[in-house]
Design an enzyme around this catalytic site. Structure first.
Site, PDB file in Angstrom:
ATOM      1  N   ARG A  93       0.859  -1.203   0.000  1.00  0.00           N
ATOM      2  CA  ARG A  93       0.000   0.000   0.000  1.00  0.00           C
ATOM      3  C   ARG A  93       0.887   1.241   0.000  1.00  0.00           C
ATOM      4  O   ARG A  93       0.622   2.217  -0.722  1.00  0.00           O
ATOM      5  CB  ARG A  93      -0.873   0.027   1.271  1.00  0.00           C
ATOM      6  N   SER A 135     -16.706  -7.288  -5.535  1.00  0.00           N
ATOM      7  CA  SER A 135     -18.035  -7.890  -5.635  1.00  0.00           C
ATOM      8  C   SER A 135     -18.789  -7.788  -4.311  1.00  0.00           C
ATOM      9  O   SER A 135     -19.979  -8.078  -4.257  1.00  0.00           O
ATOM     10  CB  SER A 135     -17.916  -9.363  -6.064  1.00  0.00           C
ATOM     11  N   ASP A 179      -5.401  -7.407  -7.101  1.00  0.00           N
ATOM     12  CA  ASP A 179      -5.082  -8.166  -5.883  1.00  0.00           C
ATOM     13  C   ASP A 179      -6.188  -9.191  -5.638  1.00  0.00           C
ATOM     14  O   ASP A 179      -6.951  -9.072  -4.678  1.00  0.00           O
ATOM     15  CB  ASP A 179      -4.937  -7.209  -4.693  1.00  0.00           C
ATOM     16  N   CYS A 191      -1.581 -14.207  -4.019  1.00  0.00           N
ATOM     17  CA  CYS A 191      -1.407 -14.627  -2.624  1.00  0.00           C
ATOM     18  C   CYS A 191      -1.449 -16.155  -2.536  1.00  0.00           C
ATOM     19  O   CYS A 191      -1.682 -16.717  -1.470  1.00  0.00           O
ATOM     20  CB  CYS A 191      -2.464 -13.997  -1.726  1.00  0.00           C
TER      21      CYS A 191
HETATM   22  N1  SAH Z   1      -6.896  -5.710  -2.110  1.00  0.00           N
HETATM   23  C1  SAH Z   1      -7.552  -5.945  -0.847  1.00  0.00           C
HETATM   24  C2  SAH Z   1      -7.711  -7.415  -0.525  1.00  0.00           C
HETATM   25  C3  SAH Z   1      -8.380  -8.227  -1.608  1.00  0.00           C
HETATM   26  S1  SAH Z   1      -9.076  -9.722  -1.049  1.00  0.00           S
HETATM   27  C4  SAH Z   1      -6.806  -5.230   0.264  1.00  0.00           C
HETATM   28  O1  SAH Z   1      -5.642  -4.890   0.066  1.00  0.00           O
HETATM   29  O2  SAH Z   1      -7.395  -4.995   1.312  1.00  0.00           O
HETATM   30  C5  SAH Z   1      -9.938 -10.220  -2.470  1.00  0.00           C
HETATM   31  C6  SAH Z   1     -11.223  -9.442  -2.728  1.00  0.00           C
HETATM   32  O3  SAH Z   1     -11.695  -9.862  -3.986  1.00  0.00           O
HETATM   33  C7  SAH Z   1     -12.360  -9.698  -1.763  1.00  0.00           C
HETATM   34  O4  SAH Z   1     -12.764  -8.472  -1.201  1.00  0.00           O
HETATM   35  C8  SAH Z   1     -13.485 -10.291  -2.615  1.00  0.00           C
HETATM   36  O5  SAH Z   1     -14.767  -9.781  -2.243  1.00  0.00           O
HETATM   37  C9  SAH Z   1     -13.119  -9.814  -3.971  1.00  0.00           C
HETATM   38  N2  SAH Z   1     -13.541 -10.625  -5.129  1.00  0.00           N
HETATM   39  C10 SAH Z   1     -13.402 -11.953  -5.316  1.00  0.00           C
HETATM   40  N3  SAH Z   1     -13.791 -12.304  -6.559  1.00  0.00           N
HETATM   41  C11 SAH Z   1     -14.191 -11.170  -7.174  1.00  0.00           C
HETATM   42  C12 SAH Z   1     -14.686 -10.862  -8.476  1.00  0.00           C
HETATM   43  N4  SAH Z   1     -14.822 -11.818  -9.407  1.00  0.00           N
HETATM   44  N5  SAH Z   1     -14.991  -9.583  -8.774  1.00  0.00           N
HETATM   45  C13 SAH Z   1     -14.838  -8.615  -7.843  1.00  0.00           C
HETATM   46  N6  SAH Z   1     -14.347  -8.837  -6.594  1.00  0.00           N
HETATM   47  C14 SAH Z   1     -14.040 -10.094  -6.269  1.00  0.00           C
END
Ligand code: SAH
Length: 396
Positions: free
Chosen positions: A211, A250, A299, A339
């Protein structure tokens, strides 16, 4: 003490200080140990090699507390390990009262089965093994004594507990009950965290340094933050001078918290948009309509859960990276992360290179990223290095 006897040759990984024992390596158990009890582990010739917690329900049936069989696994043993874990975070400067960090990272802090995150005055704990569960009360007391926190909330509602036949547990386990949402400060940016319902213990501390990397490269850029969760990268980007941020996820509740975080930091509605959408579909929509950005963060959740899922996972990482590249202006930056512990950096780099070729752009890696320093990697357990990222600059 009850004992675990290994099959011939199966002590090799323990001799290399890898702390996991799988049921296929075990010749037998002497005595009638309870789940979580500490066993003396012997090799097939009878030589003592370790002390390990017994997880009878799991294939991962032993987790080593100590490779010194003469050690006593008691309160003072755990106090020493805990002090080492806390001391490391203090050295790293992660002890600001209004900040947060991972205080205990399971195997990487030689405390397998325990994860402890600090959010200001509050601790959130996850306990994922029978051994950790058995010593939980002792460990919670030690956490109160060693950290002086106001209260500890348990979030042992993770699926890995099922493998150990442990039921999900959530709730306040020591001290006061934390508020519904906690606020922490990181590198001058404030983040709202839902420790009761959020992912993991509420916040992705493993992305802290990344970040900060986004914050320092975001100036004057239009940012698309994909898989934004509670908008961590998005808030960091605006704090770093980004001209506009779109957070996409999502999950509506996650983005509702992102909204609070944006307001908390004084960002105005014209500076950002929180969009509930499927990232795969939205990236295509943006590509088809010719939308462009100067910084894209990808991510996603873990696409590779096991070896069998690797080919499919690779395609998914490559697919979104290709779309990400297609949305970038010349000079734009792609922050792409995985991850998945099974995705190794050379493979991730290759996928990203293939994605750039597919997108018809040239790029160069300007930074290689990993999990933040409060998520150390146990030398003998490469799997504990799971988060990796690349910052690729699209050349003009
Ligand atoms: N980047 C964030 C952590 C991401 S965790 C941080 O730094 O805090 C992964 C995220 O992807 C989750 O919030 C989940 O709701 C979302 N997610 C999973 N599949 C998805 C999709 N197909 N489209 C949009 N969001 C999605």
């Amino acid at each position: 003490m009850n004992e675990m006897i290994l099959l011939p040759g199966r002590e090799k990984s323990l001799r290399r200080h890898h702390p996991w024992i799988f049921s296929g390596a075990v010749a037998g158990i002497k005595g009638d140990p309870a789940p979580g009890e500490t066993l003396l582990v012997r090799d097939a010739r009878g030589q003592a090699v370790a002390l390990a917690a017994w997880s009878p329900a799991s294939q991962l049936c032993g987790r080593v507390w100590s490779f010194d069989p003469a050690e006593t696994i008691d309160r003072e043993f755990f106090r020493k390990r805990l002090r080492q874990a806390i001391g490391l975070r203090q050295q790293m400067g992660l002890n600001a009262p209004d900040g947060g960090c991972r205080l205990v990272a399971s195997e990487a802090d030689a405390l397998p089965g325990w994860i402890v995150d600090r959010y200001g005055d509050w601790l959130v704990i996850q306990c994922v093994s029978a051994g950790a569960d058995r010593y939980k009360d002792m460990f919670l007391d030690l956490l109160m004594e060693e950290t002086g926190c106001r209260g500890i909330y348990e979030r042992s509602d993770v699926s890995v507990r099922q493998r150990e036949k442990l039921p999900p547990v959530t709730g306040t386990v020591r001290g006061e009950t934390p508020p519904d949402k906690v606020l922490i400060t990181e590198d001058g940016v404030r983040y709202h965290v839902d420790i009761r319902h959020g992912h993991k213990t509420g916040f992705y501390f493993d992305q802290r340094e990344n970040r900060i990397a986004v914050k320092h490269l975001a100036k004057n850029r239009r940012v698309l933050n994909c898989f934004a969760y509670t908008g961590g990268f998005g808030a960091a980007a605006l704090a770093g001078g980004a001209t506009h941020v779109i957070n996409v996820d999502s999950s509506a509740p996650a983005l509702a918290l992102a909204e609070r975080t944006m307001q908390e930091n004084g960002f105005t509605a014209s500076q950002y948009e929180n969009r509930v959408a499927d990232v795969f579909a939205l990236l295509r929509e943006y590509r088809d309509s010719g939308r462009k950005f100067d910084l894209v963060v990808l991510d996603p959740p873990k696409f590779v859960e096991n070896k069998g899922a690797l080919p499919r996972g690779c395609r998914a990482y490559q697919d979104i990276a290709r779309l990400g590249f297609q949305l970038l202006n010349p000079g734009g930056l792609l922050f792409t992360f995985s991850c998945s512990g099974l995705m190794e950096m050379p493979l991730f780099q290759k996928l990203t290179a293939d994605a750039a070729l597919d997108a018809g752009v040239q790029g160069r890696i300007i930074r290689q990223l990993g999990q933040s320093a409060d998520h150390p990697t146990a030398l003998a357990v490469p799997e504990t290095f799971y988060l990796k990222g690349l910052v690729v600059e699209v050349q003009s």
